[in-house]
Write a protein that holds these residues in place. Structure first.
Motif, short mmCIF file in Angstrom:
data_model
loop_
_atom_site.label_atom_id
_atom_site.label_comp_id
_atom_site.label_asym_id
_atom_site.label_seq_id
_atom_site.Cartn_x
_atom_site.Cartn_y
_atom_site.Cartn_z
N GLU A 1 -3.57 -0.27 -5.96
CA GLU A 1 -3.48 0.09 -4.54
C GLU A 1 -2.27 1.00 -4.26
O GLU A 1 -1.97 1.28 -3.10
CB GLU A 1 -3.40 -1.17 -3.69
N LEU A 2 -1.60 1.45 -5.31
CA LEU A 2 -0.46 2.34 -5.12
C LEU A 2 -0.93 3.66 -4.50
O LEU A 2 -2.04 4.12 -4.77
CB LEU A 2 0.23 2.64 -6.46
N SER A 3 -0.08 4.25 -3.70
CA SER A 3 -0.38 5.56 -3.14
C SER A 3 -0.32 6.61 -4.25
O SER A 3 0.28 6.36 -5.31
CB SER A 3 0.63 5.91 -2.06
N PRO A 4 -0.91 7.79 -4.03
CA PRO A 4 -0.82 8.84 -5.05
C PRO A 4 0.62 9.15 -5.45
O PRO A 4 0.92 9.33 -6.63
CB PRO A 4 -1.49 10.03 -4.38
N LEU A 5 1.53 9.20 -4.47
CA LEU A 5 2.93 9.51 -4.77
C LEU A 5 3.57 8.41 -5.61
O LEU A 5 4.27 8.69 -6.59
CB LEU A 5 3.72 9.71 -3.48
N ALA A 6 3.31 7.16 -5.23
CA ALA A 6 3.89 6.04 -5.97
C ALA A 6 3.35 6.00 -7.40
O ALA A 6 4.10 5.72 -8.34
CB ALA A 6 3.59 4.72 -5.26
N ARG A 7 2.08 6.30 -7.58
CA ARG A 7 1.52 6.34 -8.93
C ARG A 7 2.16 7.44 -9.76
O ARG A 7 2.49 7.24 -10.93
CB ARG A 7 0.00 6.55 -8.86
N VAL B 1 -2.27 16.67 -5.93
CA VAL B 1 -2.92 17.34 -4.79
C VAL B 1 -2.91 16.42 -3.57
O VAL B 1 -2.60 16.86 -2.45
CB VAL B 1 -4.36 17.74 -5.15
N ALA B 2 -3.23 15.14 -3.77
CA ALA B 2 -3.27 14.20 -2.65
C ALA B 2 -1.89 14.05 -2.02
O ALA B 2 -1.76 14.03 -0.78
CB ALA B 2 -3.79 12.85 -3.12
N ALA B 3 -0.85 13.94 -2.84
CA ALA B 3 0.51 13.80 -2.31
C ALA B 3 0.94 15.07 -1.59
O ALA B 3 1.65 15.02 -0.58
CB ALA B 3 1.49 13.46 -3.44
N GLN B 4 0.52 16.23 -2.09
CA GLN B 4 0.83 17.49 -1.43
C GLN B 4 0.15 17.56 -0.07
O GLN B 4 0.75 18.02 0.92
CB GLN B 4 0.39 18.67 -2.31
N LYS B 5 -1.09 17.12 0.02
CA LYS B 5 -1.81 17.14 1.30
C LYS B 5 -1.15 16.22 2.32
O LYS B 5 -1.24 16.45 3.53
CB LYS B 5 -3.27 16.74 1.08
N GLN B 6 -0.49 15.17 1.84
CA GLN B 6 0.23 14.27 2.73
C GLN B 6 1.61 14.80 3.10
O GLN B 6 2.33 14.17 3.86
CB GLN B 6 0.38 12.90 2.05
N ALA C 1 9.87 6.92 -0.39
CA ALA C 1 8.45 6.70 -0.65
C ALA C 1 8.23 5.39 -1.39
O ALA C 1 7.22 4.74 -1.25
CB ALA C 1 7.89 7.85 -1.49
N ARG C 2 9.20 4.98 -2.19
CA ARG C 2 9.07 3.74 -2.97
C ARG C 2 10.46 3.36 -3.45
O ARG C 2 11.38 4.16 -3.41
CB ARG C 2 8.14 3.95 -4.17
#
Length: 227
Positions: free
Chosen positions: A94-100, A153-158, A222-223
């Motif tokens: 369940e980690l966010s893209p950035l945390a992963r 890409v997901a973290a960039q979009k955020q 972020a974490r």
């Protein structure tokens, strides 16, 4: 009596299989060190055997040629990295893209600190049109990128990472994770800081963590720090 014999043979067979796995892992670790130091052309199976105090035929029993051994060593290294990722940042987590991403690059960093030969092993193959580089890029690295790029890409979009080509971001991070393994000896000469010192390792990764993943709008990290 037959059943008792089977029961005795199974533990023995498992022990033999475990010893074989450990032997192959030792051979591959030694191969990475030898290829890192001498390059593919300069390395030899006999020298790898000497590193382990083994007879040369034992290695050729498992790996028939130097090319097969090199490829197996590359796969072995990246399998360890992937195993670390699956442990710290599994794909179903369940980690966010950035945390992963932070966990995955921290895992890569810890691996290069523990095994600095890995970075040198890959750098030895950096010449263009090198068939081994092409093979490892297509066979081993590409599947890892398929995992990382969507997270970038997901973290960039955020708005949590700089807007840049995800591949550029990835190789920037690879360079950062390899800094101590690549420049540790020079750093020790110029400053006295040892890339093997736990405090230096932690301080360096804290710097990378805060610089790249750091704090964002609102001043919240972020974490928790990865150290």
């Amino acid at each position: 009596m037959a059943k008792k014999t089977v029961r005795r043979e199974r533990p023995r067979k498992r022990a033999e299989q475990q010893r074989a796995l450990e032997t192959r892992a030792s051979i591959l670790d030694a191969a990475i060190a030898e290829f890192a130091e001498r390059g593919f052309e300069g390395a030899s199976i006999r020298a790898i055997a000497d590193r382990l105090g083994l007879q040369h035929p034992l290695i050729t029993y498992h790996y028939r040629s130097k090319d097969i051994l090199w490829r197996a060593a590359a796969e072995h290294a990246f399998e360890q990295i992937r195993a670390g990722w699956d442990s710290s940042a599994p794909e179903n987590s369940e980690l966010s893209p950035l945390a992963r991403l932070r966990e995955e690059y921290a895992t890569l960093f810890r691996y290069t600190v523990a095994f600095p030969e890995f970075h040198r092993f890959m750098r030895q193959e950096s010449l263009l049109n090198n068939p081994r580089l092409k093979w490892v890029a297509e066979t081993v690295v590409a599947p890892l990128l398929e995992r990382l790029i969507p997270q970038i890409v997901a973290a960039q979009k955020q708005g949590l990472l700089a807007a840049a080509d995800p591949i550029l971001f990835h190789y920037m991070m690879v360079s950062l994770t390899a800094t101590l393994s690549g420049f540790g000896p020079e750093m020790q000469v110029t400053s006295g800081l040892s890339g093997k010192d736990t405090k230096v390792v932690e301080a360096y990764w804290r710097l990378v963590d805060e610089t790249v993943f750091g704090t964002h709008a609102g001043g919240k990290s972020a974490r928790k720090r990865t150290d």
